[in-house]
Motif scaffolding. Structure first.
Motif, mmCIF file in Angstrom:
data_model
loop_
_atom_site.group_PDB
_atom_site.id
_atom_site.type_symbol
_atom_site.label_atom_id
_atom_site.label_comp_id
_atom_site.label_asym_id
_atom_site.label_seq_id
_atom_site.Cartn_x
_atom_site.Cartn_y
_atom_site.Cartn_z
ATOM 1 N N VAL A 80 0.843 -1.206 0.000
ATOM 2 C CA VAL A 80 0.000 0.000 0.000
ATOM 3 C C VAL A 80 0.876 1.253 0.000
ATOM 4 O O VAL A 80 1.807 1.356 0.795
ATOM 5 C CB VAL A 80 -0.911 0.024 1.260
ATOM 6 C CG1 VAL A 80 -1.796 1.267 1.268
ATOM 7 C CG2 VAL A 80 -1.774 -1.231 1.338
ATOM 8 N N SER A 81 0.582 2.180 -0.900
ATOM 9 C CA SER A 81 1.269 3.476 -0.889
ATOM 10 C C SER A 81 0.235 4.555 -0.577
ATOM 11 O O SER A 81 -0.977 4.288 -0.576
ATOM 12 C CB SER A 81 1.904 3.760 -2.249
ATOM 13 O OG SER A 81 0.909 4.110 -3.196
ATOM 14 N N CYS A 82 0.721 5.777 -0.352
ATOM 15 C CA CYS A 82 -0.224 6.886 -0.171
ATOM 16 C C CYS A 82 -1.108 6.984 -1.415
ATOM 17 O O CYS A 82 -2.309 7.223 -1.323
ATOM 18 C CB CYS A 82 0.505 8.215 -0.004
ATOM 19 S SG CYS A 82 1.854 8.244 1.183
ATOM 20 N N CYS A 85 -4.589 5.076 -1.914
ATOM 21 C CA CYS A 85 -5.849 5.667 -1.439
ATOM 22 C C CYS A 85 -6.090 7.057 -2.011
ATOM 23 O O CYS A 85 -7.225 7.505 -2.070
ATOM 24 C CB CYS A 85 -5.851 5.769 0.079
ATOM 25 S SG CYS A 85 -5.874 4.166 0.889
ATOM 26 N N HIS A 86 -5.034 7.749 -2.374
ATOM 27 C CA HIS A 86 -5.166 9.122 -2.885
ATOM 28 C C HIS A 86 -4.781 9.118 -4.366
ATOM 29 O O HIS A 86 -3.603 9.166 -4.706
ATOM 30 C CB HIS A 86 -4.266 10.069 -2.092
ATOM 31 C CG HIS A 86 -4.620 10.169 -0.628
ATOM 32 N ND1 HIS A 86 -5.732 10.848 -0.173
ATOM 33 C CD2 HIS A 86 -4.016 9.673 0.479
ATOM 34 C CE1 HIS A 86 -5.787 10.778 1.158
ATOM 35 N NE2 HIS A 86 -4.754 10.066 1.580
ATOM 36 N N ARG A 110 -13.413 6.139 7.634
ATOM 37 C CA ARG A 110 -13.629 7.436 6.996
ATOM 38 C C ARG A 110 -13.204 7.397 5.531
ATOM 39 O O ARG A 110 -12.375 6.598 5.115
ATOM 40 C CB ARG A 110 -12.848 8.525 7.746
ATOM 41 C CG ARG A 110 -13.448 8.808 9.115
ATOM 42 C CD ARG A 110 -12.707 9.918 9.815
ATOM 43 N NE ARG A 110 -13.263 10.189 11.154
ATOM 44 C CZ ARG A 110 -12.626 10.863 12.088
ATOM 45 N NH1 ARG A 110 -11.420 11.343 11.847
ATOM 46 N NH2 ARG A 110 -13.204 11.076 13.257
ATOM 47 N N PRO A 113 -10.047 11.883 1.900
ATOM 48 C CA PRO A 113 -10.345 13.189 1.313
ATOM 49 C C PRO A 113 -9.420 13.474 0.135
ATOM 50 O O PRO A 113 -8.344 12.885 0.034
ATOM 51 C CB PRO A 113 -10.072 14.171 2.457
ATOM 52 C CG PRO A 113 -9.152 13.460 3.393
ATOM 53 C CD PRO A 113 -9.327 11.992 3.182
ATOM 54 N N LEU A 115 -6.644 15.603 -1.962
ATOM 55 C CA LEU A 115 -5.482 16.351 -1.466
ATOM 56 C C LEU A 115 -5.115 17.448 -2.466
ATOM 57 O O LEU A 115 -4.705 17.150 -3.587
ATOM 58 C CB LEU A 115 -4.268 15.428 -1.274
ATOM 59 C CG LEU A 115 -4.445 14.173 -0.408
ATOM 60 C CD1 LEU A 115 -3.131 13.383 -0.343
ATOM 61 C CD2 LEU A 115 -4.923 14.530 1.001
ATOM 62 N N PHE A 124 -5.558 18.970 9.883
ATOM 63 C CA PHE A 124 -5.775 17.931 8.885
ATOM 64 C C PHE A 124 -6.659 16.837 9.452
ATOM 65 O O PHE A 124 -6.793 16.702 10.664
ATOM 66 C CB PHE A 124 -4.418 17.383 8.418
ATOM 67 C CG PHE A 124 -3.588 18.496 7.822
ATOM 68 C CD1 PHE A 124 -3.701 18.810 6.469
ATOM 69 C CD2 PHE A 124 -2.779 19.274 8.620
ATOM 70 C CE1 PHE A 124 -2.999 19.870 5.936
ATOM 71 C CE2 PHE A 124 -2.065 20.340 8.084
ATOM 72 C CZ PHE A 124 -2.176 20.641 6.740
ATOM 73 N N MET A 125 -7.226 16.059 8.554
ATOM 74 C CA MET A 125 -8.174 14.977 8.844
ATOM 75 C C MET A 125 -9.576 15.571 9.036
ATOM 76 O O MET A 125 -9.735 16.754 9.274
ATOM 77 C CB MET A 125 -7.786 14.140 10.071
ATOM 78 C CG MET A 125 -6.356 13.627 10.038
ATOM 79 S SD MET A 125 -5.957 12.779 8.474
ATOM 80 C CE MET A 125 -4.729 11.615 9.024
ATOM 81 N N TRP A 126 -10.579 14.702 8.945
ATOM 82 C CA TRP A 126 -11.971 15.141 9.051
ATOM 83 C C TRP A 126 -12.261 15.779 10.397
ATOM 84 O O TRP A 126 -13.163 16.597 10.530
ATOM 85 C CB TRP A 126 -12.912 13.957 8.821
ATOM 86 C CG TRP A 126 -13.059 13.556 7.385
ATOM 87 C CD1 TRP A 126 -12.475 12.487 6.763
ATOM 88 C CD2 TRP A 126 -13.871 14.207 6.381
ATOM 89 N NE1 TRP A 126 -12.870 12.440 5.441
ATOM 90 C CE2 TRP A 126 -13.733 13.480 5.185
ATOM 91 C CE3 TRP A 126 -14.691 15.328 6.394
ATOM 92 C CZ2 TRP A 126 -14.384 13.835 4.005
ATOM 93 C CZ3 TRP A 126 -15.342 15.690 5.220
ATOM 94 C CH2 TRP A 126 -15.180 14.952 4.038
ATOM 95 N N GLN A 136 1.756 14.896 9.411
ATOM 96 C CA GLN A 136 0.554 14.156 9.008
ATOM 97 C C GLN A 136 0.850 12.731 8.538
ATOM 98 O O GLN A 136 0.139 11.795 8.915
ATOM 99 C CB GLN A 136 -0.209 14.973 7.942
ATOM 100 C CG GLN A 136 -1.563 14.408 7.571
ATOM 101 C CD GLN A 136 -1.449 13.227 6.639
ATOM 102 O OE1 GLN A 136 -0.489 13.125 5.894
ATOM 103 N NE2 GLN A 136 -2.401 12.321 6.738
ATOM 104 N N PRO A 140 -1.127 7.801 8.653
ATOM 105 C CA PRO A 140 -1.407 6.657 7.778
ATOM 106 C C PRO A 140 -0.313 5.588 7.811
ATOM 107 O O PRO A 140 -0.619 4.389 7.731
ATOM 108 C CB PRO A 140 -1.520 7.279 6.376
ATOM 109 C CG PRO A 140 -0.902 8.630 6.465
ATOM 110 C CD PRO A 140 -1.063 9.066 7.893
ATOM 111 N N GLN A 190 3.392 17.153 -1.413
ATOM 112 C CA GLN A 190 1.978 17.441 -1.138
ATOM 113 C C GLN A 190 1.672 18.931 -1.170
ATOM 114 O O GLN A 190 0.583 19.335 -1.556
ATOM 115 C CB GLN A 190 1.579 16.875 0.224
ATOM 116 C CG GLN A 190 1.675 15.373 0.305
ATOM 117 C CD GLN A 190 0.852 14.840 1.467
ATOM 118 O OE1 GLN A 190 -0.333 14.600 1.346
ATOM 119 N NE2 GLN A 190 1.495 14.676 2.599
ATOM 120 N N LYS A 267 -14.678 18.692 9.554
ATOM 121 C CA LYS A 267 -14.027 19.776 8.810
ATOM 122 C C LYS A 267 -14.774 19.996 7.497
ATOM 123 O O LYS A 267 -15.003 19.045 6.747
ATOM 124 C CB LYS A 267 -12.565 19.398 8.546
ATOM 125 C CG LYS A 267 -11.747 20.541 7.945
ATOM 126 C CD LYS A 267 -10.245 20.238 8.042
ATOM 127 C CE LYS A 267 -9.666 19.955 6.687
ATOM 128 N NZ LYS A 267 -8.215 19.688 6.734
#
Ligand code: HEC
Ligand code: HEC
Length: 346
Positions: A80-82, A85-86, A110, A113, A115, A124-126, A136, A140, A190, A267
């Motif tokens: 899994v990488s960032c 999911c993004h 959740r 979101p 980016l 950051f985060m909901w 941040q 994850p 980012q 948020k």
């Protein structure tokens, strides 16, 4: 027979190009001239909350951050990488799943979101539970249902990879790989994710006109939505209960503050690129913008923390809902979601 040979030839050509594509250093520096990696504050926008003064933005830092963002080595079992999911085509949100889907096929609670324009956020985060962009990624990476890895292991994996040691040297002056440098490089990548070239932006720059429906939608949006979703960021970055529930499976902001006045507050999300970043809301409960508009029209649930602005809902005719959706679609920034600088280098 002839066809078969052609097919074989094609297959061979494909094979060769795939192999040689793997041969090339995954970092294609030529496509990124140094002056391409420069933070440009869109005219008329407020100053960002984070400005790289303590983390000088460089081409090598950005390229390292991009590689880290897309590298599955940051997870326990290297799956899994960032970027899992993004996803860039979804404005770095996740189209596949309502709630995030991480390591071992486990689901979080959740929705991932999108980016972009993160330099303007202070939390950051909901639930706003993380208050600095640089730290941040720790969440994850160490979260048992996301990447489930320790920073020690991440550092060891990167340190034992010669191409990373070279990239750290290029970015930071020597080969040392440490947590702080990983976070600084990820922040460079980012932070560069700035989205400001939608049709709406071109309209504000006087370059294009809006259609009748988009103009009507814009006016309705200004009257009904912009108190929480104001331009240019299309969020006031506040925590608000917009009436999704009357009792809360996820307490939202209150999980951080422990304050009952924050029950069910989340948020306020930006609405830039909203047409490509479904599903919607903190738990991904809505699949379409039609459902979101119907929520504001007829679905608002009362509770003690509901925003007073929504206490009577936002009554809209079906034409008005369509017009608002037409306007929301002008917030899609195709330059951003196809920008090769932000694409997976692997
Ligand atoms: C398993 C899916 C998953 C992975 C992998 C993942 N994220 Fe996320 N990301 C999420 C979810 C879900 C949230 C919202 C979490 C919350 O509100 O508690 C989030 C939130 C964020 C935010 C906050 C955005 C905002 O507007 O507040 C940033 C920044 C972010 N992720 C960056 C990263 C980086 C960097 C990585 C890699 C180190 C990463 N993510 C890996 C799912 C994921
Ligand atoms: C009182 C503040 C407020 C008003 C007014 C408001 N919103 Fe929202 N909006 C929110 C909050 C808070 C969320 C996130 C709620 C959650 O996920 O729990 C949200 C979420 C959304 C989302 C989902 C975005 C995503 O990425 O998940 C859309 C779309 C949206 N609003 C559109 C609108 C439109 C269109 C209007 C006007 C008709 C409007 N909002 C009015 C506060 C508001």
């Amino acid at each position: 027979m002839f066809k078969k040979t052609i097919h074989k030839l094609l297959f061979f050509v494909l094979l060769v190009t795939t192999i040689s594509a793997c041969d090339i250093d995954p970092v294609i520096k030529e496509e990124l001239p140094a002056d391409n990696i420069r933070l440009v504050i869109p005219p008329g926008w407020p100053n960002p909350q984070y400005d790289f003064s303590t983390n000088p933005l460089t081409k090598d830092g950005f390229i390292l951050g991009r590689k880290l963002f897309y590298d599955t080595k940051l997870s326990r079992d290297n799956t899994v990488s960032c970027g899992t999911c993004h996803q860039q085509f979804a404005a770095f949100a996740n189209l596949d799943h309502a709630t995030s889907h991480g390591i071992d096929g486990l689901f979080g609670t959740r929705n991932a979101p999108p980016l972009y324009n993160l330099l303007w956020h202070t939390n950051f985060m909901w639930d706003g539970g993380i208050n600095h962009i640089e730290v941040q990624p720790l969440a994850p990476i160490t979260n048992p249902v996301e990447m489930d890895e320790s920073m020690n292991n991440v550092i060891n994996k990167l340190q034992s990879d010669a191409s990373y040691r070279l990239m750290f040297k290029n970015a930071f002056g020597d080969e040392m790989v440490n947590t702080q440098r990983v976070f600084l490089a990820l922040t460079q990548f980012q932070g560069m994710l700035v989205s400001s070239n939608s049709k709406y932006d071109k309209y504000t720059r006087g370059q294009v006109a809006l259609t009748v429906s988009e103009t009507n939608g814009f006016n309705l949006f200004q009257q009904n939505c912009s108190s929480c979703h104001p331009a240019p960021l299309f969020t006031n970055l506040d925590y608000v209960n917009n009436g999704l529930d009357s009792t809360f499976a996820d307490l939202g902001r209150a999980t951080i503050t422990q304050d009952p006045n924050d029950y069910g507050k989340f948020k306020v999300p930006s609405l830039r690129n909203v047409n490509v970043s479904r599903p919607y809301m903190h738990d991904g409960r809505f699949e379409t913008l039609e459902q979101v508009l119907e929520h504001y029209n007829s679905g608002i649930k009362n509770s003690s923390t509901l925003s007073p602005l929504l206490s009577t809902g936002i009554p809209l005719t079906s034409q008005e809902k369509q017009d608002i959706i037409s306007f929301l679609k002008t917030l899609t920034d195709n330059t951003f979601i196809t920008d090769r600088r932000f694409a997976d280098p692997f």
